[in-house]
Design a protein around this motif. Structure first.
Motif, PDB file in Angstrom:
ATOM      1  N   GLY A   6      51.051  21.262 -26.644  1.00 41.36           N
ATOM      2  CA  GLY A   6      51.669  22.111 -27.647  1.00 41.36           C
ATOM      3  C   GLY A   6      51.010  23.459 -27.796  1.00 41.36           C
ATOM      4  N   GLY A   7      49.852  23.599 -27.186  1.00 37.94           N
ATOM      5  CA  GLY A   7      49.111  24.851 -27.287  1.00 37.94           C
ATOM      6  C   GLY A   7      49.569  25.890 -26.281  1.00 37.94           C
ATOM      7  N   SER A   8      48.824  27.005 -26.240  1.00 33.36           N
ATOM      8  CA  SER A   8      49.186  28.140 -25.392  1.00 33.36           C
ATOM      9  C   SER A   8      47.983  28.638 -24.611  1.00 33.36           C
ATOM     10  N   LEU A   9      48.254  29.212 -23.470  1.00 36.36           N
ATOM     11  CA  LEU A   9      47.264  29.925 -22.679  1.00 36.36           C
ATOM     12  C   LEU A   9      47.947  31.120 -22.030  1.00 36.36           C
ATOM     13  N   ARG A  10      47.166  32.148 -21.744  1.00 37.94           N
ATOM     14  CA  ARG A  10      47.696  33.273 -20.993  1.00 37.94           C
ATOM     15  C   ARG A  10      46.846  33.473 -19.755  1.00 37.94           C
ATOM     16  N   LEU A  11      47.492  33.427 -18.612  1.00 30.31           N
ATOM     17  CA  LEU A  11      46.827  33.689 -17.345  1.00 30.31           C
ATOM     18  C   LEU A  11      47.037  35.149 -16.963  1.00 30.31           C
ATOM     19  N   SER A  12      46.023  35.733 -16.350  1.00 29.46           N
ATOM     20  CA  SER A  12      46.107  37.100 -15.849  1.00 29.46           C
ATOM     21  C   SER A  12      45.763  37.107 -14.360  1.00 29.46           C
ATOM     22  N   CYS A  13      46.449  37.967 -13.635  1.00 35.43           N
ATOM     23  CA  CYS A  13      46.176  38.129 -12.210  1.00 35.43           C
ATOM     24  C   CYS A  13      46.087  39.622 -11.924  1.00 35.43           C
ATOM     25  N   GLN A  28      52.308  34.011 -19.720  1.00 37.55           N
ATOM     26  CA  GLN A  28      52.126  33.436 -21.041  1.00 37.55           C
ATOM     27  C   GLN A  28      52.721  32.034 -21.038  1.00 37.55           C
ATOM     28  N   MET A  29      51.891  31.054 -21.328  1.00 38.23           N
ATOM     29  CA  MET A  29      52.322  29.658 -21.276  1.00 38.23           C
ATOM     30  C   MET A  29      52.256  29.072 -22.683  1.00 38.23           C
ATOM     31  N   ASN A  30      53.414  28.753 -23.211  1.00 42.93           N
ATOM     32  CA  ASN A  30      53.517  28.167 -24.547  1.00 42.93           C
ATOM     33  C   ASN A  30      54.018  26.730 -24.471  1.00 42.93           C
ATOM     34  N   SER A  31      53.870  26.012 -25.548  1.00 44.95           N
ATOM     35  CA  SER A  31      54.337  24.616 -25.630  1.00 44.95           C
ATOM     36  C   SER A  31      53.876  23.812 -24.421  1.00 44.95           C
ATOM     37  N   LEU A  32      52.607  23.945 -24.118  1.00 43.57           N
ATOM     38  CA  LEU A  32      52.076  23.300 -22.924  1.00 43.57           C
ATOM     39  C   LEU A  32      52.144  21.782 -23.032  1.00 43.57           C
ATOM     40  N   LYS A  33      52.388  21.166 -21.878  1.00 46.17           N
ATOM     41  CA  LYS A  33      52.515  19.712 -21.784  1.00 46.17           C
ATOM     42  C   LYS A  33      51.444  19.182 -20.823  1.00 46.17           C
ATOM     43  N   PRO A  34      51.077  17.932 -20.955  1.00 44.32           N
ATOM     44  CA  PRO A  34      50.097  17.368 -20.011  1.00 44.32           C
ATOM     45  C   PRO A  34      50.533  17.528 -18.552  1.00 44.32           C
ATOM     46  N   GLU A  35      51.830  17.504 -18.296  1.00 44.06           N
ATOM     47  CA  GLU A  35      52.306  17.658 -16.912  1.00 44.06           C
ATOM     48  C   GLU A  35      52.169  19.077 -16.368  1.00 44.06           C
ATOM     49  N   GLY A  63      42.274  29.832  -7.264  1.00 44.64           N
ATOM     50  CA  GLY A  63      42.943  29.188  -8.367  1.00 44.64           C
ATOM     51  C   GLY A  63      42.139  29.156  -9.643  1.00 44.64           C
ATOM     52  N   THR A  64      42.837  28.919 -10.726  1.00 42.42           N
ATOM     53  CA  THR A  64      42.207  28.713 -12.027  1.00 42.42           C
ATOM     54  C   THR A  64      42.758  27.420 -12.606  1.00 42.42           C
ATOM     55  N   GLN A  65      41.868  26.592 -13.135  1.00 44.35           N
ATOM     56  CA  GLN A  65      42.273  25.271 -13.614  1.00 44.35           C
ATOM     57  C   GLN A  65      42.863  25.363 -15.008  1.00 44.35           C
ATOM     58  N   VAL A  66      44.011  24.746 -15.180  1.00 46.22           N
ATOM     59  CA  VAL A  66      44.624  24.582 -16.500  1.00 46.22           C
ATOM     60  C   VAL A  66      44.725  23.075 -16.762  1.00 46.22           C
ATOM     61  N   THR A  67      44.128  22.647 -17.860  1.00 44.68           N
ATOM     62  CA  THR A  67      44.169  21.237 -18.230  1.00 44.68           C
ATOM     63  C   THR A  67      44.749  21.108 -19.631  1.00 44.68           C
ATOM     64  N   VAL A  68      45.797  20.307 -19.743  1.00 46.69           N
ATOM     65  CA  VAL A  68      46.456  20.091 -21.023  1.00 46.69           C
ATOM     66  C   VAL A  68      46.235  18.642 -21.432  1.00 46.69           C
ATOM     67  N   SER A  69      45.561  18.455 -22.543  1.00 47.66           N
ATOM     68  CA  SER A  69      45.269  17.097 -23.002  1.00 47.66           C
ATOM     69  C   SER A  69      46.356  16.612 -23.955  1.00 47.66           C
ATOM     70  N   SER A  70      46.598  15.319 -23.932  1.00 45.72           N
ATOM     71  CA  SER A  70      47.647  14.756 -24.787  1.00 45.72           C
ATOM     72  C   SER A  70      47.098  14.371 -26.151  1.00 45.72           C
TER      73      SER A  70
END
Length: 121
Positions: A14-21, A81-88, A114-121
């Protein structure tokens, strides 16, 4: 030539992250810049891409409505911009550049680390 990705991390569902390249060493405006992701045991695929020349965008069905890609040509930087993140959504995210308008990953000219994105449930 360098593509430097930033912004990965650990976030709750449900959280958010923003990736930059941020790109250097090539003419940014001539390229499509995209974000690709690879989860453990799965193939890497295109999540979202943006044309630096005309702003056209592509989103994979799995992220439509939740992720937004944008480009700041003055800074040679693409954001995801990544919103409403899911474990998948958990995966290693890579940015890449191609001179073609495509988001398949089959004709990438340059890959970033790469950069690791981990979404916990």
């Amino acid at each position: 030539v360098q593509l430097q990705a930033y912004g990965g991390g650990l976030v709750q569902a449900g959280g958010s992250l923003r990736l930059s390249c941020t790109a250097s060493g090539f003419t940014f405006d001539d390229y499509t810049i995209g974000w690709f992701r690879q989860a453990p045991g799965k193939e890497r695929y295109g999540v979202s891409c943006v044309s630096s020349s005309d702003g056209g965008t592509y989103y994979a069905d799995s992220v439509k409505g939740r992720f937004t890609i944008s480009s700041d040509n003055a800074k040679n930087t693409v954001y995801l911009q990544m919103n409403s993140l899911k474990p998948e959504d958990t995966a290693v995210y890579y940015c890449a550049a191609t001179t073609n308008w495509t988001c398949t990953g089959s004709d990438v000219d340059y890959w970033g680390k790469g950069t690791q994105v981990t979404v916990s449930s």
